[in-house]
Design a protein around this motif. Structure first.
Motif, short mmCIF file in Angstrom:
data_model
loop_
_atom_site.label_atom_id
_atom_site.label_comp_id
_atom_site.label_asym_id
_atom_site.label_seq_id
_atom_site.Cartn_x
_atom_site.Cartn_y
_atom_site.Cartn_z
N SER A 287 0.87 -1.18 0.00
CA SER A 287 0.00 0.00 0.00
C SER A 287 0.90 1.22 0.00
O SER A 287 1.80 1.34 0.84
CB SER A 287 -0.90 0.01 1.23
OG SER A 287 -1.66 1.20 1.30
N ARG A 319 -4.39 0.72 1.53
CA ARG A 319 -5.14 0.66 0.29
C ARG A 319 -5.36 -0.77 -0.18
O ARG A 319 -6.37 -1.07 -0.84
CB ARG A 319 -4.41 1.46 -0.79
CG ARG A 319 -4.53 2.97 -0.61
CD ARG A 319 -3.57 3.72 -1.52
NE ARG A 319 -3.93 5.12 -1.69
CZ ARG A 319 -3.64 6.08 -0.82
NH1 ARG A 319 -2.97 5.78 0.29
NH2 ARG A 319 -4.01 7.34 -1.06
N GLY A 323 -8.81 0.10 0.69
CA GLY A 323 -9.10 0.93 -0.46
C GLY A 323 -10.00 0.19 -1.44
O GLY A 323 -9.71 -0.93 -1.84
N THR A 462 -11.65 -4.23 -3.45
CA THR A 462 -10.26 -4.04 -3.01
C THR A 462 -9.32 -4.79 -3.95
O THR A 462 -9.72 -5.73 -4.64
CB THR A 462 -10.05 -4.56 -1.58
OG1 THR A 462 -10.24 -5.98 -1.56
CG2 THR A 462 -11.04 -3.92 -0.60
N GLU A 592 -2.96 4.78 -8.60
CA GLU A 592 -4.04 5.76 -8.57
C GLU A 592 -3.76 6.94 -9.50
O GLU A 592 -2.62 7.46 -9.54
CB GLU A 592 -4.27 6.27 -7.15
CG GLU A 592 -4.85 5.24 -6.21
CD GLU A 592 -5.17 5.83 -4.84
OE1 GLU A 592 -5.03 7.06 -4.67
OE2 GLU A 592 -5.54 5.06 -3.94
#
Length: 650
Positions: A287, A319, A323, A462, A592
């Motif tokens: 993450s 994440r 996330g 996820t 991201e």
């Protein structure tokens, strides 16, 4: 005569008084004797114990916390012996004067003071709170000479938790911290034997493995019985029951691979989960960005906490575990299998893709509205046809999609051995009715099913769920629970005992259907969207790129990244498995706001495969290019991983 009678009366009264007095004395002596009998005979043992306890005290000895290791034995968490300067506020009198006096003797930094003040606000007044840790020998000598005039101030030998790799794998390992009020209330409900095992312990696992395996890592508290003076000062040790160190926990992750993936991200945000599909072992659980867990051990100061908690990059968010993202086109292989398994499609079924699809009054677009012509299942995955899956979703219907995806783990807790896993959203009419309040919001519209078919709409999963589902497809449709714990090692047992032994769960997919989907995914790496990234790879792999919206485009006709803030741009995703013949790794990766999956996510996957399958580590030049999203196939001279130092060894 009268006088003699008076004398006789006085004598009688005197004799009566004497007998009364004698009776009182005898009764008193009897009571004293009875009391002596009770004290000396009946209560002898109890009073002897009480007398003994008045001159002795039983002190708890906290156990050393167990270590956390990676699959190769690299230490991820251990303990460091240190001396700590501590203050008991209730005994310190005027606390500020005490702090000023200490500051004249040794250095107390503003960070030390901020942390101490926060602990004072959160703890009980009779708790012993650290002001300075890791005292030097000189500082200890200075303080020891002045303790007599500093009430409530002590020097304690402590064992502090230490994370030698710093930020590497911090979301996996978690951290320990001082037991707070909420945790004390929670511990009050524990069984008495477990609660008593925390006497003398002021730290507990807060996140990650430190929290999930707390019972194994904590150990068993020991006790020392000491002789004390009337003022309570210990003068002699009478008996010691040594503590039992906590068990060590060996994890499934490879610390060097974990460190490499974190480097490949650079300053970007995202997550990667790599799983061995044969048994559910998690090989990397990344993450980004990370944080340094050592900040939390002694109590994080307000400035550091504010920097972490208020950062737009949210470094404290795991994440990979919490996330949730729309999967975008990485959902298409699973939709393709759903179409085959439900009989909605055959591998040879062809659909004309003109670059858009009209349903009702709405025009559903493909990227650039580029015509792809006739596409079958294989080509729909290779060229990532939206129209193929728009029509498939419409034919299947939302209930059939939901019922097929649920056993794969989408929108479900995977059962990983970490606390706080997000469930995500696997949309259905029932979900919508339970989620929204207004009747018009609760209704499921046919057009919403169309978006679900290409991994958009309400879909939100996820990377752990996506990697687990990919591992299930790669391992012949057999699902294993993903896990991080590999084995438990007691201080006496170095061999250890396995943590996860459960057999996989077959989902009953037809082998020819799985083969059709996996073959199409292999073609993605040879002639499709990730062909440049996997050019020259000496192994066969399969994958699927994806691009997912971070925000809704709304009424805009075209997506234009240049017109959006960086945090609003599309996410880059990739799911993959390798080698094709008998997969030993399956993964899901997201970068991201990085755009197309082939540009940022797929290159990271390629380097993970090279590491695991070829034992090769990328060049520094290649790492720098990957961090900028400017790499495809590896550049520069790859190195054998045996020549790369373990993280933290240099």
């Amino acid at each position: 005569m009268t006088e003699l009678q008076n004398i006789e009366g006085q004598l009688q009264r005197f004799r009566l008084r004497v007998w009364i007095a004698l009776g009182v004395v005898l009764v008193a002596l009897g009571l004293i004797g009875a009391r002596m009998y009770v004290l000396q005979i009946l209560r002898h043992e109890a009073l002897l114990t009480q007398a003994e306890s008045n001159r002795t005290a039983v002190l708890p000895i906290p156990p050393p916390r167990g270590r956390i290791l990676d699959r190769h034995g690299v230490v991820l968490a251990d303990n460091q012996p240190t001396f700590t300067l501590e203050i008991i506020p209730a005994q310190a009198g005027r606390l500020q004067e005490t702090l000023d006096a200490i500051a004249e003797l040794i250095e107390i930094s503003p960070r030390d003071l901020r942390r101490f003040q926060r602990l004072v606000a959160e703890s009980r007044r009779f708790d012993s709170l650290p002001l300075r840790t890791r005292l030097t020998a000189e500082e200890m000598s200075v303080m020891a000479a002045h303790l007599y005039r500093l009430p409530g101030v002590t020097i304690q030998a402590r064992s502090l938790r230490h994370y030698p790799l710093g930020e590497t794998a911090s979301h996996v390992i978690g951290h320990v911290g001082r037991i707070n009020q909420r945790e004390q209330e929670m511990m009050a409900d524990w069984p008495p034997e477990r609660r008593s095992n925390y006497r003398g312990t002021d730290h507990i696992g807060k996140l990650g493995i430190e929290q999930s395996y707390e019972e194994h890592l904590h150990g068993t508290t020991g006790f020392e019985r000491v002789e004390t003076t009337a003022t309570g000062r210990a003068v002699r040790s009478l008996e010691i029951t040594p503590p039992v160190p906590g068990d060590s926990v060996r994890l499934t992750i490879d610390a060097r691979l974990q460190h490499l993936v974190e480097r490949l991200y650079g300053d970007r945000r995202g997550a990667l989960v790599a799983i061995d599909p044969r048994n559910g072992d998690i090989l990397a659980f990344v993450s980004m960005p990370t944080f340094n867990p050592n900040l939390f051990v002694e109590g994080i100061d307000a400035e550091s906490w504010r920097a972490l908690n208020e950062s737009i990059d949210r470094p404290l968010l795991n994440r990979a575990l919490r996330g949730t993202y729309p999967p975008g086109s990485t959902y298409k292989p699973f939709m393709a299998l759903a179409g085959l398994e439900t009989g909605s499609r055959k591998p040879s079924t062809t659909i004309h893709d003109p670059g858009f699809w009209v349903f009702g009054n709405h025009r559903y677009r493909s990227v650039g509205e580029r015509s792809l012509g006739m596409v079958d299942l294989r080509r729909s995955i290779v060229v990532s046809s939206n129209v193929y899956y728009y029509t498939l979703a419409n034919e299947m219907g939302i209930d059939a999609i939901h019922d097929f995806m649920k056993p794969l783990g989408f929108g479900q807790h995977t059962g990983i051995d970490l606390v706080g896993e997000a469930k995500g959203i696997l949309p259905s009419p029932a979900w919508k009715r339970s989620t929204f309040k207004r009747p018009e919001q609760q209704r499921w519209y046919a057009g919403e099913t169309i978006s679900v078919g290409i991994g958009q709409g309400y879909n939100s999963f996820t990377m752990l769920q996506l990697a687990s589902a990919m591992a299930t497809l790669a391992h012949h449709g057999v699902r294993h629970t993903p896990h991080l714990g590999l084995s438990i090692h007691t201080p006496q047992d170095r061999q250890g005992r396995p943590i996860y032994r459960a057999a996989g769960t077959p989902l009953g997919y037809r082998p020819e259907h799985l083969r059709a989907v996996l073959d199409a995914m292999e073609a993605v790496t040879t002639e499709g969207t990730s062909a440049r990234v996997f050019a020259g790879a000496p192994y066969r792999s399969g994958g699927k790129t994806g691009t997912a919206q971070a925000v809704s485009i709304g009424q805009r006709e075209r997506y234009d990244a240049a017109k959006l803030a960086e945090h609003q741009r599309d996410h880059s995703l990739y799911v993959a498995f390798a080698p094709v013949e008998e997969p030993t790794v399956a993964l899901a990766v997201i970068v991201e706001n990085a755009g197309f999956g082939s540009a940022s996510a797929a290159p990271i996957a390629r380097r993970v495969f090279d590491y695991l399958l070829l034992g090769l580590y990328p060049s520094e030049e290649d790492i720098a290019a990957t961090q900028k999203g400017q790499s495809a196939a590896p550049i520069g001279q790859q190195r054998p991983i045996s020549e790369v130092p373990w993280p933290g060894s240099d």
